[in-house]
Design an enzyme around this catalytic site. Sequence first.
Site, PDB file in Angstrom:
ATOM      1  N   HIS A   1       0.752  -1.248   0.152  1.00  0.00           N
ATOM      2  CA  HIS A   1       0.114  -0.010  -0.172  1.00  0.00           C
ATOM      3  C   HIS A   1       0.806   1.164  -0.018  1.00  0.00           C
ATOM      4  O   HIS A   1       0.518   2.275  -0.786  1.00  0.00           O
ATOM      5  CB  HIS A   1      -0.687   0.076   1.210  1.00  0.00           C
ATOM      6  CG  HIS A   1      -2.055  -0.930   1.557  1.00  0.00           C
ATOM      7  ND1 HIS A   1      -2.163  -1.685   2.514  1.00  0.00           N
ATOM      8  CD2 HIS A   1      -2.861  -1.463   0.513  1.00  0.00           C
ATOM      9  CE1 HIS A   1      -3.092  -2.536   2.337  1.00  0.00           C
ATOM     10  NE2 HIS A   1      -3.632  -2.301   1.122  1.00  0.00           N
TER      11      HIS A   1
ATOM     12  N   LYS B   1     -17.814  -5.460   6.859  1.00  0.00           N
ATOM     13  CA  LYS B   1     -16.446  -6.111   6.796  1.00  0.00           C
ATOM     14  C   LYS B   1     -16.025  -6.377   8.280  1.00  0.00           C
ATOM     15  O   LYS B   1     -16.028  -5.322   8.927  1.00  0.00           O
ATOM     16  CB  LYS B   1     -15.314  -5.144   6.103  1.00  0.00           C
ATOM     17  CG  LYS B   1     -15.841  -5.194   4.543  1.00  0.00           C
ATOM     18  CD  LYS B   1     -14.125  -5.162   3.950  1.00  0.00           C
ATOM     19  CE  LYS B   1     -14.389  -5.184   2.379  1.00  0.00           C
ATOM     20  NZ  LYS B   1     -13.193  -5.709   1.723  1.00  0.00           N
TER      21      LYS B   1
ATOM     22  N   ARG C   1      -2.015  -5.728  -8.528  1.00  0.00           N
ATOM     23  CA  ARG C   1      -0.646  -6.505  -8.224  1.00  0.00           C
ATOM     24  C   ARG C   1      -0.323  -7.687  -9.397  1.00  0.00           C
ATOM     25  O   ARG C   1       0.649  -8.220  -9.743  1.00  0.00           O
ATOM     26  CB  ARG C   1      -0.597  -7.455  -6.862  1.00  0.00           C
ATOM     27  CG  ARG C   1      -0.708  -6.192  -5.788  1.00  0.00           C
ATOM     28  CD  ARG C   1      -1.487  -7.072  -4.558  1.00  0.00           C
ATOM     29  NE  ARG C   1      -2.602  -7.526  -4.831  1.00  0.00           N
ATOM     30  CZ  ARG C   1      -3.399  -7.878  -3.899  1.00  0.00           C
ATOM     31  NH1 ARG C   1      -2.920  -8.071  -2.461  1.00  0.00           N
ATOM     32  NH2 ARG C   1      -4.709  -8.304  -4.078  1.00  0.00           N
TER      33      ARG C   1
ATOM     34  N   SER D   1      -3.405  -7.716   2.703  1.00  0.00           N
ATOM     35  CA  SER D   1      -3.147  -7.699   4.243  1.00  0.00           C
ATOM     36  C   SER D   1      -3.861  -8.877   4.787  1.00  0.00           C
ATOM     37  O   SER D   1      -3.564  -9.266   5.995  1.00  0.00           O
ATOM     38  CB  SER D   1      -4.337  -6.497   4.341  1.00  0.00           C
ATOM     39  OG  SER D   1      -3.668  -5.168   4.226  1.00  0.00           O
TER      40      SER D   1
HETATM   41  O1  PNS Z   1      -8.808  -2.647   0.004  1.00  0.00           O
HETATM   42  P1  PNS Z   1      -9.999  -3.183  -0.491  1.00  0.00           P
HETATM   43  O2  PNS Z   1     -10.710  -3.819   0.569  1.00  0.00           O
HETATM   44  O3  PNS Z   1      -9.853  -4.118  -1.870  1.00  0.00           O
HETATM   45  O4  PNS Z   1     -10.955  -1.949  -1.018  1.00  0.00           O
HETATM   46  C1  PNS Z   1     -12.059  -2.184  -1.475  1.00  0.00           C
HETATM   47  C2  PNS Z   1     -12.887  -1.000  -1.718  1.00  0.00           C
HETATM   48  C3  PNS Z   1     -12.836  -0.188  -0.456  1.00  0.00           C
HETATM   49  C4  PNS Z   1     -12.292   0.235  -2.740  1.00  0.00           C
HETATM   50  C5  PNS Z   1     -14.403  -1.149  -2.004  1.00  0.00           C
HETATM   51  O5  PNS Z   1     -14.887  -2.087  -1.438  1.00  0.00           O
HETATM   52  C6  PNS Z   1     -15.128   0.171  -2.037  1.00  0.00           C
HETATM   53  O6  PNS Z   1     -15.027   1.041  -2.543  1.00  0.00           O
HETATM   54  N1  PNS Z   1     -16.225   0.002  -1.181  1.00  0.00           N
HETATM   55  C7  PNS Z   1     -17.056   1.188  -0.990  1.00  0.00           C
HETATM   56  C8  PNS Z   1     -18.652   0.735  -1.117  1.00  0.00           C
HETATM   57  C9  PNS Z   1     -18.596   0.903  -2.896  1.00  0.00           C
HETATM   58  O7  PNS Z   1     -18.551   2.088  -3.091  1.00  0.00           O
HETATM   59  N2  PNS Z   1     -19.032  -0.069  -3.621  1.00  0.00           N
HETATM   60  C10 PNS Z   1     -19.096  -0.138  -4.786  1.00  0.00           C
HETATM   61  C11 PNS Z   1     -17.820  -0.490  -5.688  1.00  0.00           C
HETATM   62  S1  PNS Z   1     -18.019  -0.550  -7.350  1.00  0.00           S
END
Ligand code: PNS
Length: 165
Positions: free
Chosen positions: A17, A41, A92, A130
């Site tokens: 990150h 989560k 990645r 993570s």
């Molecule tokens: O580090 P992560 O867990 O892969 O991040 C995922 C994240 C936080 C970017 C994604 O889950 C997110 O944006 N969640 C917020 C809810 C949302 O907007 N969902 C629709 C995404 S298309």
Amino acid sequence: MRTAVYPGTFDPITNGHLDIIFRGMKLFDHVIVAVLVNREKDTMFTVGERMEMIAKATRDVPPGRIEITSFGGLLVNYVRESGADAILRGIRAISDFEYEFQMALMNRKLLKQVDTVFMMPDERYSYLSSKLVREVASFGGDVSVFVPDFVEKCLKTKCEGRPHV
Ligand code: PNS
């Protein structure tokens, strides 16, 4: 001024990150690291702990270049409110691609002016997540090359008496 929102769960922040944050800072004047607080989560660290770890890991960044915040609900709502120009995400491996592709297109459908900028971390971190760090740490494995020292200590403290993540 060009601003990017770098969203994620960051449970906890890893060197992968951090690599993306520092790369993103080369393209954007201001990077907002936005920690997801959605309740579904089940995270190891609280939002406050996750934000504190990010702040500590980026404490040498010049003032104004980085902001650490949290958001709930839809990412696009936060991007709109913050006035950011783009979403920053790390990619990645090919296995990340489909999920990231879907999210980028869905986010653009929901907020048409927003594009997602993907950056590749250093290859040392191409298999790092993570989730894996939590798992390795929970069984007493060495995660010192994957996270800052103080995060390793936080993991050790959290993992005491907690065999599974
Ligand atoms: O580090 P992560 O867990 O892969 O991040 C995922 C994240 C936080 C970017 C994604 O889950 C997110 O944006 N969640 C917020 C809810 C949302 O907007 N969902 C629709 C995404 S298309």
